[in-house]
Scaffold this active site. Sequence first.
Site: not given
Ligand code: PGA
Length: 243
Positions: A10, A12, A90, A92, A159, A165, A202
């Site tokens: 992903n 983003k 997601h 976010e 998640e 992140g 992460s």
């Molecule tokens: P990350 O993000 O691996 O940077 O923690 C995962 C995600 O948002 O799907």
Amino acid sequence: MADKVMVVGNWKANGTLQDLERWAAGFDPSGADAVLCVPHPYLSQATRLLDGKAEVGAQDVAGHGPGSHTGDTTAGMAADCGASFAIVGHSERRAKGEDDQLVRAKVEQAMEAGLHPILCVGESLDDREAGDLRKVLQAQVQAALSGLQEADAMTVAYEPVWAIGTGVAATEKQAAESCRMTRELALECLAGARIKVLYGGSVNASNAVGFVGSEGIDGLLVGGASLEGETFSQICAASAKAV
Ligand code: PGA
């Protein structure tokens, strides 16, 4: 034969077309079922460049069809550009005010357009510390999947919001327990469906093996570590070997 491990990247709101070209040239899925979710403007290009190496996914789709919705991208448009997957719900996007009802509408729109939704669910640190993990996952899973028609297969990504992140991944035990719970809840909504559960938060080239080697985790959703084709290839290779 067991299914291949699924590894979803992903990006983003990161990357350029040039980055995508470099990424695609160096990427090797190494026996994993790889999916790369790029920003909408790059979907067509990603589809062309990754042909045979990885499927392409959208990071979001609208909860409605075509119409007067300036700036939105419908699931049909993403499919038109070659996407076969769509991340939906997601954290976010939920943090920007997307509620369970809208996430459900997006799941339905994605399916109607022939895209495989990757439904994201997960608890905040406050939820976990308050002992509300199951309650939160149940509410998110039920709202998105309960009574969904013609869903004989579904991918759900667990998640934890606190792991996204942050560089602080869940432990293997936390991830495995929560993924087991997520599968159970999804099956309560879609009895008999083939459910894939991914862990995300992460993930990197070092911890990937531990997650996919855990019972009940079918793959990974990778944010930051998917930006470099080489790192993502390493995660795919390690994951494919671990299952
Ligand atoms: P990350 O993000 O691996 O940077 O923690 C995962 C995600 O948002 O799907």
